[in-house]
Scaffold this motif. Structure first.
Motif, PDB file in Angstrom:
ATOM      1  N   THR A  87      -4.966   0.202  -9.295  1.00 53.08           N
ATOM      2  CA  THR A  87      -3.558  -0.199  -9.143  1.00 53.08           C
ATOM      3  C   THR A  87      -3.110  -0.168  -7.684  1.00 53.08           C
ATOM      4  O   THR A  87      -2.319  -0.991  -7.253  1.00 53.08           O
ATOM      5  N   ASP A  88      -3.608   0.824  -6.931  1.00 50.60           N
ATOM      6  CA  ASP A  88      -3.199   0.969  -5.525  1.00 50.60           C
ATOM      7  C   ASP A  88      -4.181   1.913  -4.842  1.00 50.60           C
ATOM      8  O   ASP A  88      -5.079   2.476  -5.477  1.00 50.60           O
ATOM      9  N   ASP A 100      -1.400   2.616   4.492  1.00 48.62           N
ATOM     10  CA  ASP A 100      -0.361   1.756   3.932  1.00 48.62           C
ATOM     11  C   ASP A 100       0.251   2.323   2.651  1.00 48.62           C
ATOM     12  O   ASP A 100       1.104   1.674   2.038  1.00 48.62           O
ATOM     13  N   SER A 156       4.034   2.449   1.925  1.00 53.11           N
ATOM     14  CA  SER A 156       4.756   1.191   1.720  1.00 53.11           C
ATOM     15  C   SER A 156       4.607   0.665   0.291  1.00 53.11           C
ATOM     16  O   SER A 156       5.202  -0.341  -0.065  1.00 53.11           O
ATOM     17  N   VAL A 157       3.819   1.374  -0.514  1.00 59.39           N
ATOM     18  CA  VAL A 157       3.645   0.968  -1.915  1.00 59.39           C
ATOM     19  C   VAL A 157       4.911   1.319  -2.699  1.00 59.39           C
ATOM     20  O   VAL A 157       5.401   2.441  -2.639  1.00 59.39           O
ATOM     21  N   THR A 158       5.427   0.348  -3.439  1.00 56.37           N
ATOM     22  CA  THR A 158       6.627   0.577  -4.237  1.00 56.37           C
ATOM     23  C   THR A 158       6.264   0.672  -5.714  1.00 56.37           C
ATOM     24  O   THR A 158       5.187   0.238  -6.143  1.00 56.37           O
ATOM     25  N   GLY A 173       3.612  -4.088 -11.177  1.00 56.72           N
ATOM     26  CA  GLY A 173       3.085  -5.449 -11.150  1.00 56.72           C
ATOM     27  C   GLY A 173       1.573  -5.463 -11.268  1.00 56.72           C
ATOM     28  O   GLY A 173       1.001  -6.282 -12.006  1.00 56.72           O
ATOM     29  N   ASN A 174       0.922  -4.549 -10.560  1.00 55.71           N
ATOM     30  CA  ASN A 174      -0.542  -4.460 -10.637  1.00 55.71           C
ATOM     31  C   ASN A 174      -0.997  -3.969 -12.005  1.00 55.71           C
ATOM     32  O   ASN A 174      -2.024  -4.427 -12.528  1.00 55.71           O
ATOM     33  N   LYS A 217      -0.889  -7.025 -14.242  1.00 50.71           N
ATOM     34  CA  LYS A 217      -2.013  -7.937 -13.973  1.00 50.71           C
ATOM     35  C   LYS A 217      -3.330  -7.331 -14.460  1.00 50.71           C
ATOM     36  O   LYS A 217      -4.172  -8.029 -15.040  1.00 50.71           O
ATOM     37  N   GLU A 266       7.602  -1.047  -7.990  1.00 48.19           N
ATOM     38  CA  GLU A 266       7.515  -2.423  -8.482  1.00 48.19           C
ATOM     39  C   GLU A 266       6.112  -2.999  -8.259  1.00 48.19           C
ATOM     40  O   GLU A 266       5.577  -3.708  -9.118  1.00 48.19           O
ATOM     41  N   MET A 267       5.512  -2.699  -7.092  1.00 48.78           N
ATOM     42  CA  MET A 267       4.166  -3.188  -6.797  1.00 48.78           C
ATOM     43  C   MET A 267       3.157  -2.600  -7.772  1.00 48.78           C
ATOM     44  O   MET A 267       2.289  -3.305  -8.289  1.00 48.78           O
ATOM     45  N   VAL A 268       3.271  -1.302  -8.018  1.00 45.83           N
ATOM     46  CA  VAL A 268       2.328  -0.641  -8.918  1.00 45.83           C
ATOM     47  C   VAL A 268       2.469  -1.189 -10.340  1.00 45.83           C
ATOM     48  O   VAL A 268       1.472  -1.493 -11.005  1.00 45.83           O
TER      49      VAL A 268
END
Length: 290
Positions: free
Chosen positions: A211-212, A219, A222-224, A230-231, A234, A226-228
Motif C-alpha cells: 500500500t505504501d 517520502d 507525505s503519504v495521506t 486509494g491503493n 486498487k 486518501e492515498m493509502v
C-alpha cells in the motif's frame, strides 16, 4: 466434509470477492470459538472456494484481536487444502513500490500477544517451520500474477515479511532495523496464520499487496490517508484477478505440498495416553494419526 479445497483470506480492503457465483453464507463454529465472520462460499470459474474476511466484513477486528485459531480450524473443517492469504503491507525496500505484489517465502515474528498453536493441554507438537510458506503454492500464485500483466504492478518472487504486533505502526528506528535485517515488507497478521495452517496440514501462501512505504522512507510523511485507501482499493481489484487466476490453475493442477503431512513427525506425545478432552478437541487434526 469437503465443501471447498481452496480457501481465501481477505485482508484490509478485500472484504468480498465480486466474481463469486452461487454464493452462500455459512456460520462455522470451532472448538476455538467463532471465526472473524461468516464464510462466503461460492464458485470461481468451476471451482468451489471458501472466502473469509480476516478483520470482519466491516473491519471491526484489530490484528491483535483476530481469532486466528478459529479462522484456520474452520478452514480445515470446510475441507480446505490450499489457503491463499491476501494482505496489505508496507514496503521496507525501495524496489517494492506501492501497488506491487510480493509473494514472500520467509517470516520474522515480532508479535507478542498471539496464540499461534492449536497444541497444549496435554498434547505437544513441534512442526518444522524453516520454510514457512508452501513453495509450490507460492509458485502458482506468482505465476498467476506474472501471467496477468497488471498495469503498475511489479511481481517480487520471494522476500521476508516482518509480522509486527500493532495496531500502531513502527517507529523509524524499528523500520530501519527491519531494513538492516534484509526484510521486504511489514504487516500484522500473516505469521500466526502460517503457523496454524502448517499445524492444520494446509498449504499456505501469502499474496502481499504493497500500500505504501513504511516510515523509513523519506517520502513517508507525505503519504495521506486518501492515498493509502486509494491503493487499498486498487490492490483489492488486482488481488481478485490474481486469486481468480490462481484458483483456476490450482483446480487444473493441484501441487503436492509438504504441509499436507506436517504433523507426521511433529507430535511428541503418545496419543494413547493423551487427555481424552484434548484429543476430542483436536480430533480433526489428529484423526489420521490416532
Amino acid at each position: 466434509m469437503t465443501i471447498a479445497k481452496i480457501g481465501i483470506i481477505g485482508g484490509s480492503g478485500l472484504y468480498k470477492m465480486e466474481s463469486l457465483e452461487d454464493v452462500e453464507e455459512l456460520e462455522v463454529e470451532t472448538p476455538f470459538g467463532s471465526p472473524s465472520d461468516a464464510f462466503i462460499l461460492g464458485t470461481l470459474g468451476k471451482t468451489r472456494v471458501a472466502f473469509l474476511a480476516r478483520h470482519g466484513r466491516n473491519h471491526t477486528l484489530s490484528p491483535s484481536e483476530l481469532p486466528f485459531r478459529a479462522n484456520i480450524y474452520a478452514m480445515k473443517q470446510l475441507g480446505v487444502e490450499y489457503l491463499i492469504s491476501a494482505s496489505a503491507v508496507g514496503s521496507l525496500k525501495e524496489e517494492a513500490k506501492p501497488l506491487d505484489m510480493v509473494v514472500p517465502d520467509q517470516f520474522i515474528d515480532r508479535t507478542k500477544n498471539r496464540i499461534s498453536t492449536f497444541f497444549g493441554e496435554g498434547i505437544v507438537a513441534h512442526i518444522t517451520f524453516g520454510e514457512p510458506i508452501c513453495k509450490n503454492l507460492a509458485s502458482v500464485v506468482a505465476d498467476a500474477i506474472a501471467s496477468l500483466n497488471l498495469p503498475d504492478v511489479n511481481l517480487h518472487r520471494g522476500g521476508t515479511y516482518v509480522c509486527m504486533e500493532g495496531p500502531a505502526f513502527s517507529t523509524k528506528a524499528e523500520s530501519n532495523l527491519y531494513r538492516s535485517w534484509g526484510a521486504t515488507v511489514i504487516g500484522m497478521t500473516n505469521l500466526p496464520e502460517a503457523k496454524l495452517a502448517r499445524e492444520a496440514e494446509i498449504a499456505y501462501a501469502t499474496l502481499a499487496l504493497v500500500t505504501d512505504y513504511d516510515c523509513w522512507h523519506p517520502d513517508h510523511d507525505s503519504v495521506t490517508v486518501e492515498m493509502v485507501i486509494g491503493n487499498l482499493h486498487k490492490n483489492a481489484i488486482n488481488a481478485q484477478k490474481v486469486i481468480q487466476e490462481t484458483v483456476k490453475r490450482l483446480s487444473e493442477n493441484p501441487p503436492a505440498s509438504d504441509a499436507h503431512s506436517a504433523l507426521k513427525y511433529a507430535i511428541l506425545t503418545n496419543l494413547d495416553k493423551a487427555p481424552a478432552a484434548t484429543k476430542e478437541k483436536l480430533e480433526l487434526l489428529l484423526k489420521k494419526y490416532l
